[in-house]
Design a protein around this motif. Structure first.
Motif, PDB file in Angstrom:
ATOM      1  N   ALA A  49       0.839  -1.205   0.000  1.00  0.00           N
ATOM      2  CA  ALA A  49       0.000   0.000   0.000  1.00  0.00           C
ATOM      3  C   ALA A  49       0.871   1.251   0.000  1.00  0.00           C
ATOM      4  N   LEU A  50       1.817   1.324   0.900  1.00  0.00           N
ATOM      5  CA  LEU A  50       2.698   2.490   0.969  1.00  0.00           C
ATOM      6  C   LEU A  50       3.512   2.640  -0.317  1.00  0.00           C
ATOM      7  N   SER A  51       4.026   1.541  -0.814  1.00  0.00           N
ATOM      8  CA  SER A  51       4.868   1.566  -2.000  1.00  0.00           C
ATOM      9  C   SER A  51       4.101   2.069  -3.219  1.00  0.00           C
ATOM     10  N   HIS A  52       2.895   1.575  -3.417  1.00  0.00           N
ATOM     11  CA  HIS A  52       2.106   2.002  -4.577  1.00  0.00           C
ATOM     12  C   HIS A  52       1.780   3.490  -4.510  1.00  0.00           C
ATOM     13  N   VAL A  53       1.466   3.981  -3.337  1.00  0.00           N
ATOM     14  CA  VAL A  53       1.199   5.420  -3.222  1.00  0.00           C
ATOM     15  C   VAL A  53       2.482   6.203  -3.489  1.00  0.00           C
ATOM     16  N   SER A  54       3.610   5.695  -3.021  1.00  0.00           N
ATOM     17  CA  SER A  54       4.882   6.405  -3.223  1.00  0.00           C
ATOM     18  C   SER A  54       5.234   6.520  -4.701  1.00  0.00           C
ATOM     19  N   GLU A  55       4.774   5.572  -5.514  1.00  0.00           N
ATOM     20  CA  GLU A  55       5.093   5.569  -6.941  1.00  0.00           C
ATOM     21  C   GLU A  55       4.070   6.317  -7.787  1.00  0.00           C
ATOM     22  N   ALA A  56       2.960   6.710  -7.201  1.00  0.00           N
ATOM     23  CA  ALA A  56       1.889   7.396  -7.931  1.00  0.00           C
ATOM     24  C   ALA A  56       2.250   8.865  -8.155  1.00  0.00           C
ATOM     25  N   PRO A  57       1.696   9.460  -9.206  1.00  0.00           N
ATOM     26  CA  PRO A  57       1.932  10.889  -9.419  1.00  0.00           C
ATOM     27  C   PRO A  57       1.520  11.696  -8.182  1.00  0.00           C
ATOM     28  N   ASP A  58       2.379  12.592  -7.779  1.00  0.00           N
ATOM     29  CA  ASP A  58       2.151  13.431  -6.592  1.00  0.00           C
ATOM     30  C   ASP A  58       1.957  12.609  -5.321  1.00  0.00           C
ATOM     31  N   ARG A  59       2.346  11.337  -5.364  1.00  0.00           N
ATOM     32  CA  ARG A  59       2.185  10.421  -4.217  1.00  0.00           C
ATOM     33  C   ARG A  59       0.739  10.395  -3.724  1.00  0.00           C
ATOM     34  N   ARG A  60      -0.209  10.346  -4.676  1.00  0.00           N
ATOM     35  CA  ARG A  60      -1.642  10.328  -4.366  1.00  0.00           C
ATOM     36  C   ARG A  60      -2.350   9.299  -5.235  1.00  0.00           C
ATOM     37  N   LEU A  61      -3.270   8.540  -4.613  1.00  0.00           N
ATOM     38  CA  LEU A  61      -4.067   7.545  -5.338  1.00  0.00           C
ATOM     39  C   LEU A  61      -5.470   7.503  -4.762  1.00  0.00           C
ATOM     40  N   ARG A  62      -6.412   7.134  -5.605  1.00  0.00           N
ATOM     41  CA  ARG A  62      -7.757   6.824  -5.103  1.00  0.00           C
ATOM     42  C   ARG A  62      -7.667   5.554  -4.264  1.00  0.00           C
ATOM     43  N   MET A  63      -8.448   5.531  -3.214  1.00  0.00           N
ATOM     44  CA  MET A  63      -8.461   4.349  -2.338  1.00  0.00           C
ATOM     45  C   MET A  63      -8.832   3.097  -3.134  1.00  0.00           C
ATOM     46  N   SER A  64      -9.790   3.188  -4.039  1.00  0.00           N
ATOM     47  CA  SER A  64     -10.218   2.011  -4.802  1.00  0.00           C
ATOM     48  C   SER A  64      -9.077   1.495  -5.686  1.00  0.00           C
ATOM     49  N   GLU A  65      -8.323   2.394  -6.294  1.00  0.00           N
ATOM     50  CA  GLU A  65      -7.179   1.988  -7.115  1.00  0.00           C
ATOM     51  C   GLU A  65      -6.110   1.348  -6.244  1.00  0.00           C
ATOM     52  N   LEU A  66      -5.862   1.927  -5.085  1.00  0.00           N
ATOM     53  CA  LEU A  66      -4.857   1.389  -4.172  1.00  0.00           C
ATOM     54  C   LEU A  66      -5.257   0.005  -3.674  1.00  0.00           C
TER      55      LEU A  66
END
Length: 155
Positions: A49-66
């Motif tokens: 979970a942390l890793s995927h958010v860290s790799e997302a643009p602006d370190r932000r993701l929708r909860m459903s995508e995460l």
């Protein structure tokens, strides 16, 4: 008298493929999680979970995508993200593009946690991937894509 409800038994090749897949599904999570737990105090799901958010643009993701990326349900992710919020690792906010969704954003403190845990995770991933040829890795990625189910709101 045969019916359509009769099982289609596995042939030897199918049985070998299925047994191999089940072995991977059952053995890999523990093999990947144990070092993370020991060295970083994180479960595999928490790290992903942390890793995927860290790799997302602006370190932000929708909860459903995460939830999809981390292979967990929204309710499981919500509990983990709540714990992360309490630790100051993430922040949640409504998605400005569509208020029906919630965004999770990684804080600098959360990024530090991912950065510290990444080498541990990478060592274990290397133990899994390095014995495979490039063709094996491509086949694994292709098979995983075929077997993965994407929720309708992410398609």
């Amino acid at each position: 008298m045969a019916t359509t409800d009769e099982p289609r038994w596995l042939n030897p090749a199918e049985k070998e493929a299925w047994t191999g897949l089940v072995s991977l599904v059952l053995l890999l999570p523990g093999r990947l999680e144990a070092p993370l737990q020991h060295e970083a105090g994180l479960t595999l799901f928490e790290y992903l979970a942390l890793s995927h958010v860290s790799e997302a643009p602006d370190r932000r993701l929708r909860m459903s995508e995460l939830a999809f990326l981390a292979n967990g349900s929204l309710s499981r992710l919500s509990n983990v993200v709540k714990k992360f919020e309490q630790r100051g690792w993430v922040e949640r906010s409504p998605d400005p593009d569509d208020g029906r969704y919630t965004l999770v954003a990684l804080t600098d403190a959360g990024f530090d946690v991912v950065e510290a845990a990444a080498p541990t995770h990478l060592r274990t991933v290397r133990q899994v991937l390095d014995p495979l040829t490039a063709a094996d890795q491509q086949a694994l990625a292709r098979i995983a894509a075929k077997l993965r189910v994407r929720p309708a709101d992410l398609a």
